[in-house]
Design a protein around this motif. Sequence first.
Motif, PDB file in Angstrom:
ATOM      1  N   ALA A   1     -11.004   7.637  -4.490  1.00  0.00           N
ATOM      2  CA  ALA A   1      -9.751   8.394  -4.479  1.00  0.00           C
ATOM      3  C   ALA A   1      -8.592   7.640  -5.111  1.00  0.00           C
ATOM      4  N   ASN A   2      -8.787   6.360  -5.408  1.00  0.00           N
ATOM      5  CA  ASN A   2      -7.702   5.552  -5.952  1.00  0.00           C
ATOM      6  C   ASN A   2      -7.240   6.042  -7.318  1.00  0.00           C
ATOM      7  N   ASP A   3      -8.185   6.490  -8.138  1.00  0.00           N
ATOM      8  CA  ASP A   3      -7.896   6.940  -9.504  1.00  0.00           C
ATOM      9  C   ASP A   3      -8.290   8.405  -9.624  1.00  0.00           C
TER      10      ASP A   3
ATOM     11  N   GLU B   1       0.826  -1.208   0.000  1.00  0.00           N
ATOM     12  CA  GLU B   1       0.000   0.000   0.000  1.00  0.00           C
ATOM     13  C   GLU B   1       0.862   1.262   0.000  1.00  0.00           C
ATOM     14  N   TYR B   2       2.044   1.200   0.590  1.00  0.00           N
ATOM     15  CA  TYR B   2       2.990   2.315   0.489  1.00  0.00           C
ATOM     16  C   TYR B   2       3.339   2.563  -0.982  1.00  0.00           C
ATOM     17  N   GLY B   3       3.681   1.482  -1.693  1.00  0.00           N
ATOM     18  CA  GLY B   3       4.005   1.628  -3.117  1.00  0.00           C
ATOM     19  C   GLY B   3       2.824   2.119  -3.930  1.00  0.00           C
ATOM     20  N   ALA B   4       1.632   1.602  -3.622  1.00  0.00           N
ATOM     21  CA  ALA B   4       0.434   2.027  -4.348  1.00  0.00           C
ATOM     22  C   ALA B   4       0.133   3.504  -4.090  1.00  0.00           C
ATOM     23  N   GLU B   5       0.356   3.964  -2.859  1.00  0.00           N
ATOM     24  CA  GLU B   5       0.104   5.373  -2.546  1.00  0.00           C
ATOM     25  C   GLU B   5       1.095   6.283  -3.274  1.00  0.00           C
TER      26      GLU B   5
ATOM     27  N   GLU C   1      -5.229  18.789  -5.388  1.00  0.00           N
ATOM     28  CA  GLU C   1      -5.578  18.088  -4.158  1.00  0.00           C
ATOM     29  C   GLU C   1      -5.015  16.674  -4.230  1.00  0.00           C
ATOM     30  N   LEU C   2      -4.318  16.248  -3.197  1.00  0.00           N
ATOM     31  CA  LEU C   2      -3.631  14.964  -3.198  1.00  0.00           C
ATOM     32  C   LEU C   2      -4.516  13.864  -2.619  1.00  0.00           C
ATOM     33  N   PRO C   3      -4.149  12.592  -2.833  1.00  0.00           N
ATOM     34  CA  PRO C   3      -5.027  11.489  -2.405  1.00  0.00           C
ATOM     35  C   PRO C   3      -5.426  11.533  -0.941  1.00  0.00           C
ATOM     36  N   GLU C   4      -4.487  11.823  -0.032  1.00  0.00           N
ATOM     37  CA  GLU C   4      -4.816  11.835   1.391  1.00  0.00           C
ATOM     38  C   GLU C   4      -5.855  12.902   1.712  1.00  0.00           C
ATOM     39  N   ALA C   5      -5.677  14.116   1.187  1.00  0.00           N
ATOM     40  CA  ALA C   5      -6.647  15.189   1.416  1.00  0.00           C
ATOM     41  C   ALA C   5      -7.993  14.836   0.805  1.00  0.00           C
ATOM     42  N   LYS C   6      -7.975  14.195  -0.349  1.00  0.00           N
ATOM     43  CA  LYS C   6      -9.220  13.814  -1.011  1.00  0.00           C
ATOM     44  C   LYS C   6      -9.969  12.762  -0.195  1.00  0.00           C
TER      45      LYS C   6
END
Length: 468
Positions: free
Chosen positions: A367-369, A236-240, A344-349
Amino acid sequence: MALTLLRGMRTPVLFRMNAGLFFTTLHRPSLARFTTRAESAQATEPKATPQSIQMAIKEAAEQKMQGFEAVIGIETHVQLSTVTKAFCSCPYNYGSQPNSTICPTCMGHPGMLPVLNEKVVECAVKLGLALNCEISMTSKFDRKQYFYPDLPKGYQISQFDIPIAKKGYIDLDLPMEFGGGHRKFGITRVHMEEDAGKLLHSDSGSYSQVDLNRAGVPLLEIVSEPDMRTGIEAAEYGAELQRIVRYLGVSNGNMQEGSLRCDVNVSVRPVGQSEFGTKILLHKEGQADQIVQETRLWDESSQKTFTMRKKEGLADYRYFPEPDLPEVVLNNDYIDEIHKSMPELPEAKRRRYENMGLSMQDVLFLANDDNVARFFDSTLEHGSDAKLAANWIMGDIAAYLKNEKLTIDEIKLSPLELSELIASIKNGTISGKIGKEASPYFVLILVELIANGGTVKAVIEEKDLVQV
């Protein structure tokens, strides 16, 4: 490949990859030696492993690993989507004819001087900010000396002691199927460097050819802290990271093209011990026969790893400052301008979607895509209810995309018309569901809009679907 394999780890040493499974057996009381066995079906014709065998393998691995934990850190190379290479004006296009996009500079000819591509610096600052790093106002390039047949200069232009970004972190949420939960992993550094060429091996294995198209292509290397303890966390680190570089637009993040490559440093230690064990760098993961610091290469056909090279120490690289490039000097105005331009980045989204009342499963899917997230946000801007929009995007629309092998950008349904369709259900113009299933009228309209476009009103009138 690396992310798929690491996601399959259910314990610190249980790996699942494609149809295969392999695990590490610890010989106690010491950690001086451990071996790995591959239990794999043919990759070309996957066969189901009997449940009893799966359970036996899992139980054996868990028993052997009782009292130990994996310590995982990841070095990730991200290939930047710049028009030209890092230090010359050659373009790079994946899949080009070998040695068709090269010049004397990227071929390492004597007397040729590098000129830094300013877009590389911009991408590095963007990614450093996205990873919550401290940006170095003054950094420099260094020469990293080592020999590869596809490294024409005999050294790589990289950054050693003063990277462009350092001391950051990354936030992510684990998938619900793996228990969910929030994680925060440290980022040691982000630095700029150039890529090497590529060796093309013959089918017989008797010779190799060198393709220098990739030589000089700009890379960002992200080095994590050894904060991960399971394969799920590492995957999940790599995916993020992949999501972040795609959101930023600095790379396409396609692992199959080599645009994102993960080298995994793994060591094993008793639970509660603060000292690290000897790390082994795994390229596409694998086994270790003796705990020595080395780089191991994954062989797909045999489902095993083999020693690629003994791992060099810093002294072996003989770093020294790159004499042909000046320092990289930034100012606050430059950094502020880049920061303001970031999306806006994934974490904020994810946090924004969570505050809408959506479930974590909905949040992670949307938020994945970045393209799916934009479609969802645009649907909401046209007045749609968040939960209803999420349900239709994750349900019927996602199923259509999967069946037709399309992305959400390739369909003709617009966010406006999806919001109109949802409104038509809410106001009773058409029926949305019959029991728990989508009504045939709704599906008919949805498929028509996805495939051919148009407006909800026109399709309803054309097909005489107004609910009486």
